[in-house]
Design a protein around this motif. Structure first.
Motif, PDB file in Angstrom:
ATOM      1  N   SER A  62       3.037  -8.029  -0.039  1.00 56.31           N
ATOM      2  CA  SER A  62       3.791  -7.977   1.208  1.00 56.31           C
ATOM      3  C   SER A  62       5.259  -8.285   0.952  1.00 56.31           C
ATOM      4  O   SER A  62       5.583  -9.155   0.134  1.00 56.31           O
ATOM      5  CB  SER A  62       3.218  -8.982   2.206  1.00 56.31           C
ATOM      6  OG  SER A  62       4.018  -9.068   3.364  1.00 56.31           O
ATOM      7  N   LEU A  86       2.930  -1.059   7.943  1.00 59.01           N
ATOM      8  CA  LEU A  86       2.183  -0.623   6.770  1.00 59.01           C
ATOM      9  C   LEU A  86       1.807   0.840   6.934  1.00 59.01           C
ATOM     10  O   LEU A  86       1.264   1.242   7.967  1.00 59.01           O
ATOM     11  CB  LEU A  86       0.916  -1.471   6.619  1.00 59.01           C
ATOM     12  CG  LEU A  86      -0.067  -1.060   5.521  1.00 59.01           C
ATOM     13  CD1 LEU A  86       0.534  -1.307   4.138  1.00 59.01           C
ATOM     14  CD2 LEU A  86      -1.393  -1.824   5.677  1.00 59.01           C
ATOM     15  N   GLY A  99       6.998  -7.076   6.240  1.00 58.03           N
ATOM     16  CA  GLY A  99       5.543  -7.031   6.179  1.00 58.03           C
ATOM     17  C   GLY A  99       4.897  -6.769   7.513  1.00 58.03           C
ATOM     18  O   GLY A  99       3.765  -7.183   7.758  1.00 58.03           O
ATOM     19  N   GLU A 127       8.417  -1.925  -4.439  1.00 55.15           N
ATOM     20  CA  GLU A 127       7.267  -1.219  -3.905  1.00 55.15           C
ATOM     21  C   GLU A 127       6.040  -1.480  -4.752  1.00 55.15           C
ATOM     22  O   GLU A 127       6.088  -2.026  -5.826  1.00 55.15           O
ATOM     23  CB  GLU A 127       7.551   0.291  -3.854  1.00 55.15           C
ATOM     24  CG  GLU A 127       8.610   0.660  -2.833  1.00 55.15           C
ATOM     25  CD  GLU A 127       9.993   0.296  -3.286  1.00 55.15           C
ATOM     26  OE1 GLU A 127      10.209   0.127  -4.499  1.00 55.15           O
ATOM     27  OE2 GLU A 127      10.863   0.153  -2.431  1.00 55.15           O
ATOM     28  N   TRP A 175       4.518  -0.360   2.204  1.00 55.86           N
ATOM     29  CA  TRP A 175       5.246  -1.101   3.234  1.00 55.86           C
ATOM     30  C   TRP A 175       6.499  -0.330   3.624  1.00 55.86           C
ATOM     31  O   TRP A 175       7.245   0.145   2.774  1.00 55.86           O
ATOM     32  CB  TRP A 175       5.606  -2.500   2.736  1.00 55.86           C
ATOM     33  CG  TRP A 175       4.390  -3.334   2.496  1.00 55.86           C
ATOM     34  CD1 TRP A 175       3.815  -3.635   1.299  1.00 55.86           C
ATOM     35  CD2 TRP A 175       3.574  -3.950   3.502  1.00 55.86           C
ATOM     36  NE1 TRP A 175       2.697  -4.402   1.490  1.00 55.86           N
ATOM     37  CE2 TRP A 175       2.515  -4.616   2.829  1.00 55.86           C
ATOM     38  CE3 TRP A 175       3.627  -4.016   4.903  1.00 55.86           C
ATOM     39  CZ2 TRP A 175       1.526  -5.329   3.511  1.00 55.86           C
ATOM     40  CZ3 TRP A 175       2.645  -4.720   5.577  1.00 55.86           C
ATOM     41  CH2 TRP A 175       1.611  -5.371   4.895  1.00 55.86           C
TER      42      TRP A 175
END
Length: 397
Positions: A126, A177, A174, A2, A169
């Motif tokens: 990402s 969001l 990816g 993260e 995320w």
């Protein structure tokens, strides 16, 4: 992995000094030359340059990436999974982006283009490791920009109504969001689907008037780390993505006279959010140290941080070893490893619970022009992306 973030006044978040790629392979930071006055807190007169750390080998090592001119101290860097480092520079009212990479004794630079705006911030790396995104506030909302990994330079991919901060995320590709969005003076986390034109759906709405921010999320287990004032004052809590179970606000995550900020969640705990180890930065009158905690336990384990820890940064291995990057005068690139203590399983009934329900939302139109849904208690999760039809949306119960 993260994003690495610190708590700031008012519940906002700010990026820490070292950015770690989502797969833990590389990290990047701005640093000062060895002979520069590093004791100067504002960096005045210091020569800043990017530095890439390689973390996936037997021992970590750093590669300096200086150019002919030193960088400004407010430049941002972000590592990609192929070893290149994205750098974001502010040039007047333009935000310029380049990729840096080592080429023998010098640093190669590939300009990517620029965005014409006064303010813009890189989002966390990402999960796919090949793309990079940034968030720019605007008059009518915030714009998410794809700044690396696109075909034609920086391009806008989503616009979200309101003032947006944060960035977490929710999946491993990816696509989804989470942003903390402020509308009418209230902050709620929302999910933005970047593959559906920026479609926005509610994510956290614990109480109608509460400020509900998402700090961290783990795609494997669905564990969410949340900061909310729904219990009556600002508290750190946890929930599960797509679950109708209540959000819990453990008392052990609220030690007196200390600020507790989560920065990493143990991966690989598929469908076992209670088993995930969480790493926390603890700030108090005596300084800064490390905490570890699992939702299945009631205890916050506290340990001294290694000397030179780049505070608020780190990553977990799948088997529960916490890796903490540090830099000292004798060890400019190091990683300390801590094993998280095991808890005796206990009743996880918390001191404070806030109920959530799961309902299919009516997403806003892409670009943020739709009306907000009526549901006031909601955690929404699409089905796993590897199973999800691209023509529909399903709520998990």
């Amino acid at each position: 992995m993260e994003s690495v973030e610190d708590a700031a006044p008012g519940g906002a978040v700010r990026r820490a000094g070292l950015a770690i790629a989502a797969d833990g392979s590389y990290a990047a930071r701005l640093t000062l030359g060895a002979n520069e006055p590093s004791h100067e807190e504002d960096g005045a007169g210091a020569a800043w340059f990017p530095e890439r750390w390689t973390l996936h080998g037997p021992e970590p090592y750093a590669v300096p990436l200086p150019l002919d001119q030193p960088e400004e101290p407010d430049a941002e860097v972000l590592p990609l999974a192929d070893g290149r480092v994205l750098i974001h520079r502010r040039v007047a009212d333009r935000q310029a982006f380049s990729l840096l990479y080592p080429t023998g004794p010098v640093t190669g630079e590939l300009p990517l283009g620029a965005v014409e705006c006064a303010e813009l911030t890189l989002l966390p790396p990402s999960p796919d490791g090949t793309r990079a995104y940034a968030l720019a506030p605007g008059e009518h909302g915030a714009t998410v920009w794809l700044v690396a990994g696109g075909a034609f330079g920086p391009e806008p991919v989503a616009t979200v109504r309101g003032r947006c901060t944060g960035g977490v995320w929710l999946d491993g590709t990816g696509r989804l969001l989470a942003l903390d969005r402020e509308l009418d003076g209230v902050v709620k986390a929302v999910a933005v689907d970047l593959e559906r034109g920026g479609e926005v759906s509610p994510l956290l709405q614990i109480a109608e008037g509460s400020n509900d921010r998402l700090l961290l999320a783990d795609a494997d287990s669905g564990l969410l780390l949340i900061r909310s004032d729904a219990p009556g004052h600002d508290r750190l809590g946890w929930g599960v993505l797509g679950s109708a179970r209540p959000v819990r606000f453990p008392q052990c995550l609220r030690p007196a006279d200390r600020t507790v900020t989560p920065f990493a969640v143990q991966p690989g705990q598929t469908l076992m959010p209670e088993s995930c180890a969480v790493a926390l930065r603890i700030d108090g009158p005596a300084g800064t140290w490390v905490g570890t905690w699992r939702p299945s336990g009631r205890e916050l384990h506290q340990q001294a941080a290694p000397e030179g820890w780049l505070a608020g940064t780190g990553l977990w291995s799948r088997d529960g070893v916490l890796q903490l990057p540090y830099a000292t005068g004798t060890m400019p690139c190091g990683v300390a490893r801590l094993e998280a203590p095991r808890d005796v399983p206990q009743d996880v009934s918390p001191d404070v619970r806030t109920e959530l329900t799961t309902e299919p939302p009516q997403p806003e139109a892409a670009g943020g022009n739709g009306s907000a849904p009526r549901a006031t208690r909601l955690v929404h999760k699409p089905v796993p992306l590897q199973q999800a039809p691209l023509t529909g949306r399903t709520a998990a119960g």
